[in-house]
Every structure is written in C-alpha cells, then in structure tokens.
Design a protein around this motif. Structure first.
Motif: not given
Length: 219
Positions: A127-146
């Motif tokens: 899990k990683a913290p959100s970029m902006r408050p309120p801070i929450k922690y979520e799994y980094q389950e997304a893979l983005a390809i540019g």
C-alpha cells in the motif's frame, strides 16, 4: 450465531477477505492501462500478458489509449494518470507484457516485450499513501504504460490516489510487417483532426521521451 453464519457462508466466499488464493494477490484483480502524450495518438493493436506462473492472457487490451488534446506533449506530465485500461482478473502479477502498437503521429508500428521487474511486483503488493489529504493507504494495483513516438516506452505502478512510481523505460523495435501485421495494404488508423492540426504546426519532440542511457533497453 455470527461466527456460525460466517463459517457457513464462507463456503460461498461472502465472508472471505479480498483477494484470490489462485493468484496470490491481496486484491481481486490488478489493472493494466495505456496512455500517450498529448496529441500523439496511439492505436494499440495487441497487449498480451504473461503472469509469474507463465500463463498467457492474450488480448488483454487493444484499441485507443488515454490521451489529451491540450498542453505540451513533450515529456510525460506529472503525475501521470493510469491510462485507459481494464482489470486483469484471474492472472497473477505480470512477468511480461507483449505489446504492439501504431504510433499514428509518425506513422510507425512498434513492438516490444516488457520484462516487469520483481521490484515492481513487490510494490504492487504494498500500500502507498495518497498524494493529497486526507491521507489514506491503498494497494498499488495499477500498471500504467506510456507509448510515445520513436518507440519510447515508460511504465509506472500506482494506486488510485498515490504518486506514480516509474518502474521501466525502454525503446521498442519497429514491427517489420507494418500495421496490423501487414493486413489492409499497410494502412494506418486515421489520425484525429486535433492531432493532425497540432502536427501541422509543431514538430514531434522525439528526444523528450528518451530514456536515460543507463536504463534504455531494446527488445
């Protein structure tokens, strides 16, 4: 009675924790998405997934990718979005992504094999913290390809609200068969009017998407 009810209904998965024993994930599915720089339209011909168990999931994605029709296309604007995509269900975390696409701004057709680093898969379990408050922690389950002109590829791991972490940068090779594997007399998908007008007035900033020399990898 509550423990007995939960025990009985667990057989139907209603009391089970999120995730799948078959995939070994702490959530039900991971997400695969694709994006391109502003105006630099991409037609994704195929994206096939190979998971860590060696299972192939063909046709995981195809079609248009996420793109903006405003701003400067040079480089990758930060933070990047997680792209147009879908949840990959039934698969463990990715070992490789096989991708082939038409870069309509040039036009040119590219192909690449993306070897997903073990460190990226580890992040996708955390899990990683959100970029902006309120801070929450979520799994980094997304893979983005540019996907960018010149065959330049970048990939990021992120949660819905965390800061994207770059995990891969490489250069694709030109697909020798051309668009659609040589079908349709070599015709490309039509470039949209907004992109066509932008490219009439501006050059393609190829160098802005290049990888640092130490990380560039040609498949």
């Amino acid at each position: 009675m509550k423990p007995l009810v939960c025990l009985a209904t667990a057989l139907l998965a209603s009391c089970a924790a999120p995730g799948s024993p078959r995939t070994g994930l702490p959530y039900d599915a991971w997400r695969l998405g694709f994006l391109a720089p502003s105006y630099m339209e991409v037609w994704l011909e195929a994206a096939d997934v190979e998971d860590v168990h060696g299972r192939i999931f063909p046709g995981a994605m195809s079609g248009t990718v996420a793109i903006n029709y405003s701003g400067d296309p040079a480089g990758w604007s930060q933070p990047v979005g997680w792209g147009k995509g879908r949840d990959i269900t039934g698969a463990a975390l990715p070992q490789r992504i096989y991708v082939r696409w038409q870069s309509l701004a040039e036009p040119q057709t590219y192909r690449a094999v993306l070897d997903i680093p073990a460190s990226a898969r580890q992040r996708m379990r955390e899990k990683a913290p959100s970029m902006r408050p309120p801070i929450k922690y979520e799994y980094q389950e997304a893979l983005a390809i540019g996907l960018a002109p010149g065959g330049w590829i970048r990939a990021w791991v992120m949660s819905p609200s965390s800061t994207p972490v770059e995990i891969l940068c490489q250069k694709a090779e030109i697909e020798p068969k051309g668009p659609d594997q040589g079908k349709y007399e070599g015709r490309y998908v039509t470039l949209g009017p907004e992109s066509k007008e932008y490219l009439r007035l501006h050059p393609i900033p190829y160098d802005s998407w290049k990888c640092p020399a130490a990380t560039e990898s040609v498949q």
